[in-house]
Design a protein around this motif. Structure first.
Motif, PDB file in Angstrom:
ATOM      1  N   ASN A 155       0.858  -1.184   0.000  1.00  0.00           N
ATOM      2  CA  ASN A 155       0.000   0.000   0.000  1.00  0.00           C
ATOM      3  C   ASN A 155       0.898   1.238   0.000  1.00  0.00           C
ATOM      4  O   ASN A 155       1.357   1.698   1.040  1.00  0.00           O
ATOM      5  CB  ASN A 155      -0.908  -0.012   1.237  1.00  0.00           C
ATOM      6  CG  ASN A 155      -1.912   1.127   1.229  1.00  0.00           C
ATOM      7  OD1 ASN A 155      -1.678   2.181   0.650  1.00  0.00           O
ATOM      8  ND2 ASN A 155      -3.043   0.919   1.900  1.00  0.00           N
ATOM      9  N   THR A 157       0.202   4.314  -0.717  1.00  0.00           N
ATOM     10  CA  THR A 157      -0.411   5.493  -0.099  1.00  0.00           C
ATOM     11  C   THR A 157      -0.099   5.547   1.386  1.00  0.00           C
ATOM     12  O   THR A 157       0.296   6.588   1.919  1.00  0.00           O
ATOM     13  CB  THR A 157      -1.931   5.480  -0.315  1.00  0.00           C
ATOM     14  OG1 THR A 157      -2.214   5.403  -1.715  1.00  0.00           O
ATOM     15  CG2 THR A 157      -2.571   6.729   0.267  1.00  0.00           C
ATOM     16  N   ASP A 158      -0.242   4.414   2.058  1.00  0.00           N
ATOM     17  CA  ASP A 158       0.016   4.353   3.499  1.00  0.00           C
ATOM     18  C   ASP A 158       1.497   4.567   3.812  1.00  0.00           C
ATOM     19  O   ASP A 158       1.865   5.378   4.658  1.00  0.00           O
ATOM     20  CB  ASP A 158      -0.456   3.005   4.043  1.00  0.00           C
ATOM     21  CG  ASP A 158      -0.211   2.865   5.540  1.00  0.00           C
ATOM     22  OD1 ASP A 158      -0.784   3.641   6.312  1.00  0.00           O
ATOM     23  OD2 ASP A 158       0.573   1.975   5.921  1.00  0.00           O
ATOM     24  N   SER A 160       3.816   5.946   2.001  1.00  0.00           N
ATOM     25  CA  SER A 160       4.283   7.285   1.629  1.00  0.00           C
ATOM     26  C   SER A 160       3.941   8.303   2.711  1.00  0.00           C
ATOM     27  O   SER A 160       4.746   9.194   3.016  1.00  0.00           O
ATOM     28  CB  SER A 160       3.658   7.713   0.295  1.00  0.00           C
ATOM     29  OG  SER A 160       4.060   6.868  -0.752  1.00  0.00           O
ATOM     30  N   LEU A 161       2.751   8.173   3.285  1.00  0.00           N
ATOM     31  CA  LEU A 161       2.361   9.089   4.354  1.00  0.00           C
ATOM     32  C   LEU A 161       3.242   8.903   5.586  1.00  0.00           C
ATOM     33  O   LEU A 161       3.662   9.884   6.224  1.00  0.00           O
ATOM     34  CB  LEU A 161       0.889   8.863   4.709  1.00  0.00           C
ATOM     35  CG  LEU A 161       0.296   9.781   5.790  1.00  0.00           C
ATOM     36  CD1 LEU A 161       0.427  11.256   5.384  1.00  0.00           C
ATOM     37  CD2 LEU A 161      -1.168   9.440   6.056  1.00  0.00           C
ATOM     38  N   HIS A 196      -8.781  13.386   4.973  1.00  0.00           N
ATOM     39  CA  HIS A 196      -9.392  12.571   3.930  1.00  0.00           C
ATOM     40  C   HIS A 196     -10.903  12.414   4.127  1.00  0.00           C
ATOM     41  O   HIS A 196     -11.677  12.768   3.242  1.00  0.00           O
ATOM     42  CB  HIS A 196      -8.725  11.194   3.883  1.00  0.00           C
ATOM     43  CG  HIS A 196      -7.329  11.248   3.344  1.00  0.00           C
ATOM     44  ND1 HIS A 196      -6.921  10.538   2.240  1.00  0.00           N
ATOM     45  CD2 HIS A 196      -6.235  11.920   3.751  1.00  0.00           C
ATOM     46  CE1 HIS A 196      -5.652  10.781   1.987  1.00  0.00           C
ATOM     47  NE2 HIS A 196      -5.216  11.602   2.910  1.00  0.00           N
ATOM     48  N   GLU A 267       0.941  15.464   3.736  1.00  0.00           N
ATOM     49  CA  GLU A 267      -0.125  15.090   2.807  1.00  0.00           C
ATOM     50  C   GLU A 267       0.263  15.293   1.349  1.00  0.00           C
ATOM     51  O   GLU A 267      -0.017  14.448   0.497  1.00  0.00           O
ATOM     52  CB  GLU A 267      -1.395  15.893   3.117  1.00  0.00           C
ATOM     53  CG  GLU A 267      -2.570  15.461   2.252  1.00  0.00           C
ATOM     54  CD  GLU A 267      -3.787  16.342   2.434  1.00  0.00           C
ATOM     55  OE1 GLU A 267      -4.894  15.848   2.176  1.00  0.00           O
ATOM     56  OE2 GLU A 267      -3.635  17.515   2.791  1.00  0.00           O
ATOM     57  N   ALA A 270       2.844  12.709   0.186  1.00  0.00           N
ATOM     58  CA  ALA A 270       2.206  11.391   0.213  1.00  0.00           C
ATOM     59  C   ALA A 270       1.163  11.246  -0.888  1.00  0.00           C
ATOM     60  O   ALA A 270       0.850  10.138  -1.315  1.00  0.00           O
ATOM     61  CB  ALA A 270       1.562  11.156   1.577  1.00  0.00           C
ATOM     62  N   ALA A 271       0.622  12.363  -1.367  1.00  0.00           N
ATOM     63  CA  ALA A 271      -0.335  12.307  -2.471  1.00  0.00           C
ATOM     64  C   ALA A 271       0.364  12.172  -3.816  1.00  0.00           C
ATOM     65  O   ALA A 271      -0.182  11.592  -4.758  1.00  0.00           O
ATOM     66  CB  ALA A 271      -1.206  13.560  -2.469  1.00  0.00           C
ATOM     67  N   PRO A 274       2.196   8.113  -4.866  1.00  0.00           N
ATOM     68  CA  PRO A 274       1.347   7.090  -5.491  1.00  0.00           C
ATOM     69  C   PRO A 274       0.979   7.428  -6.938  1.00  0.00           C
ATOM     70  O   PRO A 274       0.902   6.520  -7.779  1.00  0.00           O
ATOM     71  CB  PRO A 274       0.101   7.067  -4.588  1.00  0.00           C
ATOM     72  CG  PRO A 274       0.579   7.575  -3.274  1.00  0.00           C
ATOM     73  CD  PRO A 274       1.600   8.615  -3.607  1.00  0.00           C
ATOM     74  N   HIS A 441      -5.742  14.460  -4.268  1.00  0.00           N
ATOM     75  CA  HIS A 441      -5.013  13.204  -4.113  1.00  0.00           C
ATOM     76  C   HIS A 441      -5.894  12.052  -4.563  1.00  0.00           C
ATOM     77  O   HIS A 441      -7.121  12.210  -4.724  1.00  0.00           O
ATOM     78  CB  HIS A 441      -4.547  12.997  -2.669  1.00  0.00           C
ATOM     79  CG  HIS A 441      -5.589  13.253  -1.626  1.00  0.00           C
ATOM     80  ND1 HIS A 441      -6.597  12.374  -1.354  1.00  0.00           N
ATOM     81  CD2 HIS A 441      -5.781  14.315  -0.803  1.00  0.00           C
ATOM     82  CE1 HIS A 441      -7.368  12.866  -0.396  1.00  0.00           C
ATOM     83  NE2 HIS A 441      -6.897  14.036  -0.046  1.00  0.00           N
ATOM     84  N   ASP A 445      -6.617   4.196  -1.758  1.00  0.00           N
ATOM     85  CA  ASP A 445      -5.231   3.773  -1.590  1.00  0.00           C
ATOM     86  C   ASP A 445      -4.776   3.021  -2.844  1.00  0.00           C
ATOM     87  O   ASP A 445      -5.537   2.232  -3.421  1.00  0.00           O
ATOM     88  CB  ASP A 445      -5.095   2.855  -0.378  1.00  0.00           C
ATOM     89  CG  ASP A 445      -5.204   3.615   0.935  1.00  0.00           C
ATOM     90  OD1 ASP A 445      -5.342   4.861   0.896  1.00  0.00           O
ATOM     91  OD2 ASP A 445      -5.150   2.967   1.993  1.00  0.00           O
TER      92      ASP A 445
END
Length: 453
Positions: A155, A157-158, A160-161, A196, A267, A270-271, A274, A441, A445
């Motif tokens: 994942n 998205t997870d 990266s955050l 989110h 954010e 992390a956006a 992905p 974003h 995910d």
């Protein structure tokens, strides 16, 4: 697409053709009428970003339009004038946000606070500490490798955050956030609920029980983090940012500005990652070309994080062109203002529409297509275009150099260590918009398969 959708698109095509033929009065700000709005609802439902993109094409000869009581500007000259002439963003656009009292939202910004913050965001200062980003990226890759070796999907998205939060902690706050180690799970959950579920997806409102609980937890967590940080003794001549903030504005405002770093600083990066990986797994030949560049330069990059990687940086620029994570720049008129041929009334909410500017066919050839190495062309065909992924003017993103450094290092190291591909679980790339904080974003995910090289 349904028959109704096809019919709506055909009618919009006819209206667009007629719009080009009809003369328009100088100084007129067009606005979509009842029929056009209904057609947009049929095609795009509640996706206002897609509606605004369509209206940018529809009103291309005007350079601006009115939608939902706001004026969206995309003409290059008009945009530059508005950004430079109207220095303040909308005063109340963060009224219900946890960031309303930060330098981003407060109307009474302390120059001492801004000076304390500005020193740490200098490009040279960030590049000198780039090895801290490398360590966090390596930790990210170690975690991904563990999942990949176990046959798990990753994942992005997870992860990266989590990485972005650790980078903010190390680079800006001189703190260990331990997000990649899972010790800040509650803090991440609060961020996801606030940013989110509330602001982007609209699943809950800012006055809902879930939002208030998440916001209260976020307040308590950041209060503890700052209190613990202030107890740490400095062993260097240069004071840490948290200490500078505390001295400049007191505990509460220091904590609120720390929230800004954790939310906005995490954010946006992390956006972007992905989205970048989605494109690199779509254009696999580009992934291979960037991997070759990363492999050739990885040792030099570790020694000098500021090292230029021309192909990778060109692709990053193109990602931020076709999918600008900050889709607009807010301005507001405090009194009646004349800009070019247009008169804007007092208290008019104006958006310099970056998403429309970057995807305008008047600005860019094949404007809505991802052309990976477009920015390797150093001719005036690129340099003369309006390109503002980090904003412009007095509200240009203060964290742009950190974001760029982080994106470059993370991408190079991941490509060096992994082959990355889509799988059945990889969602189609679609976006949601956080209109309060001006961030877009992916709506879901994004999961990929990582193969250790």
């Amino acid at each position: 697409m349904s028959l109704v959708g096809v019919l709506a698109r055909c009618i919009l095509a006819v209206l667009s053709f007629l719009q080009c033929l009809l003369p328009h009065r100088k100084g007129t700000i067009p606005e979509a009428g009842f029929i056009l709005n209904k057609l947009l609802d049929l095609l795009f439902e509640d996706d206002n970003l897609l509606k605004l993109e369509f209206l940018t094409d529809f009103y291309e000869d005007f350079g601006l339009f009115r939608f939902d009581n706001k004026i969206y500007i995309f003409d290059q000259k008009l945009t530059q004038t508005v950004i430079n002439k109207l220095e303040k963003g909308a005063q109340d656009y963060l009224e219900n946000s946890p960031l309303k009292d930060t330098i981003l939202g407060s109307t009474n910004r302390s120059p001492e606070v801004r000076r304390a913050i500005a020193t740490i965001f200098r490009k040279s200062v960030l590049e000198e500490k780039g090895n801290l980003i490398i360590k966090d990226v390596e930790k990210l890759c170690d975690n991904i490798a563990e999942e990949a070796n176990a046959g798990q999907l990753v994942n992005v998205t997870d992860w990266s955050l989590r990485m972005a939060m650790d980078v903010v902690g190390h680079m800006l706050l001189q703190l260990d956030m331990h997000a990649l180690e899972g010790q800040q799970q509650l803090l991440l959950e609060c961020l996801m609920t606030i940013l989110h579920r509330c602001y982007a997806l609209g699943e809950i409102t800012a006055d809902s029980k879930e939002f208030k609980e998440a916001n209260d937890k976020f307040e308590k967590l950041t209060t503890k983090i700052l209190a613990d940080a202030l107890k740490i003794e400095d062993h260097h001549d240069e004071k840490r940012l948290v200490v500078k903030l505390h001295e400049a504005c007191g505990f509460d405002l220091a904590r609120d500005n720390m929230k800004l770093f954790l939310m906005a600083g995490s954010e946006t990066t992390a956006a972007t990652i992905p989205v970048l990986l989605y494109l690199l797994t779509t254009y696999t030949d580009v992934q291979e070309e960037l991997r070759a560049e990363a492999n050739e330069n990885i040792d030099a990059l570790y020694k000098d994080p500021s090292l230029a990687l021309p192909k990778l940086e060109a692709v990053l620029k193109e990602v931020l062109r076709v999918y600008p994570i900050a889709p607009f720049i807010s301005r507001q008129t405090l009194e009646e203002v004349n800009v070019g041929d247009f008169t804007f009334e007092a208290n008019t909410d104006i958006k310099a529409f970056t998403w429309g500017i970057h995807r305008s066919k008047n600005q860019w050839s094949k404007s809505k297509e991802f052309i990976p190495f477009r920015f390797l062309d150093n001719s005036s065909r690129v340099s003369s275009k309006m390109y503002i992924p980090f904003g412009a003017g007095s509200r240009v993103c203060i964290g742009q150099h950190l974001a760029w450094l982080e994106l470059k290092i993370a991408t190079a190291v991941m490509l060096h260590r992994f082959n990355i591909s889509k799988i059945q679980e990889t969602r189609t790339l679609r976006f949601v918009t956080d209109w309060a904080h001006a961030v877009v974003h992916p709506d879901k995910d994004l999961l990929f398969r990582f193969e250790v090289r």
